[in-house]
Design a protein around this motif. Structure first.
Motif, mmCIF file in Angstrom:
data_model
loop_
_atom_site.group_PDB
_atom_site.id
_atom_site.type_symbol
_atom_site.label_atom_id
_atom_site.label_comp_id
_atom_site.label_asym_id
_atom_site.label_seq_id
_atom_site.Cartn_x
_atom_site.Cartn_y
_atom_site.Cartn_z
ATOM 1 N N PHE B 100 0.801 -1.210 0.000
ATOM 2 C CA PHE B 100 0.000 0.000 0.000
ATOM 3 C C PHE B 100 0.843 1.274 0.000
ATOM 4 O O PHE B 100 0.326 2.366 0.111
ATOM 5 C CB PHE B 100 -0.922 -0.009 1.229
ATOM 6 N N ARG B 101 2.151 1.100 -0.146
ATOM 7 C CA ARG B 101 2.972 2.292 -0.175
ATOM 8 C C ARG B 101 2.766 3.019 -1.495
ATOM 9 O O ARG B 101 2.441 2.430 -2.501
ATOM 10 C CB ARG B 101 4.444 1.931 -0.009
ATOM 11 N N ASN B 102 3.005 4.326 -1.448
ATOM 12 C CA ASN B 102 2.754 5.152 -2.627
ATOM 13 C C ASN B 102 3.939 5.088 -3.576
ATOM 14 O O ASN B 102 4.600 6.080 -3.809
ATOM 15 C CB ASN B 102 2.526 6.584 -2.134
ATOM 16 N N GLN B 103 4.222 3.910 -4.131
ATOM 17 C CA GLN B 103 5.380 3.738 -4.973
ATOM 18 C C GLN B 103 4.995 3.830 -6.446
ATOM 19 O O GLN B 103 4.235 3.003 -6.937
ATOM 20 C CB GLN B 103 6.021 2.352 -4.699
#
Lengths: 107, 116
Positions: B100-103
């Protein structure tokens, strides 16, 4: 229904104008949101990520509205060099791209 | 220094030939992608690999075969090229397929394929 919908434009605006693009997405479980910029005959490049609280980078402001499932990009004081296609991208598992909005800034 | 590099940049060939496009990333990402962008400019996902495992395989003719020898490389082989294959093919990479990281994704500068 497409995962990501974007007005293709074109938007033709004079230098110094403020222009706004919107994008809607269909999956309410989407996790991450981005705006990319693509110049003619070049690869898409990350312009900015979009955070829930809204975020700003110089003349560019991005907003996310989870309740209405849309994201927006505001460009203030448009420059000639802002002319490009702006792509809305939503990540829900995989990345989903909008069709892009074409912007031309006119002298 | 290039983060995502793909070769060749231009590929002009005749109908019926077989060709390959190579992609490498030095970002340490675990997920790589191939996209096709045709004359209408829409970016269409073709394949994605996560740690060398195929995770996305969209409706693409089986003349297209991806190969990922390791997580830093994703190559695309195309058999029996057709006129409709003319397009720009972009390779991309990102970190974390389902986290869920904004990568974001990072793109190579594209391979312009023209079929004569």
């Amino acid at each position: 229904r497409k995962e990501v919908e974007q007005d293709p434009g074109p938007f033709n605006v004079p230098e110094g104008a403020t222009v706004a693009f919107n994008c809607t997405y269909s999956n309410s479980a989407s996790q991450s949101f981005f705006w990319y910029r693509q110049d003619c005959r070049k690869e898409p490049k990350l312009l900015m990520s979009v955070y829930s609280s809204g975020n700003e980078d110089g003349r560019f402001t991005a907003q996310l509205n989870r309740a209405s499932q849309y994201i927006s990009l505001l460009i203030r004081d448009s420059k000639l060099s802002d002319s490009a296609t702006y792509l809305c991208v939503v990540k829900s598992g995989q990345f989903y791209f909008g069709t892009g909005t074409s912007l031309t800034v006119i002298p | 220094d290039t983060a995502v590099s793909q070769t060749p940049k231009y590929l002009v060939t005749q109908m019926g030939n077989d060709k390959s496009i190579k992609c490498e990333q030095n970002l340490g990402h675990d997920t790589m992608y191939w996209y096709k962008q045709d004359s209408k400019k829409f970016l269409k996902i073709m394949f994605s690999y996560n740690n060398k495992e195929l995770i996305i395989n969209e409706t693409v003719p089986n003349r297209f075969s991806p190969k990922s020898p390791d997580k830093a490389h994703l190559n695309l082989h195309i058999n029996s090229l057709e006129l409709g294959d003319s397009a720009v093919y972009f390779c991309a990479s990102s970190q974390g397929y389902r986290d869920f990281r904004n990568q974001p994704q990072h793109f190579g500068d594209g391979t312009r394929l023209s079929i004569l």
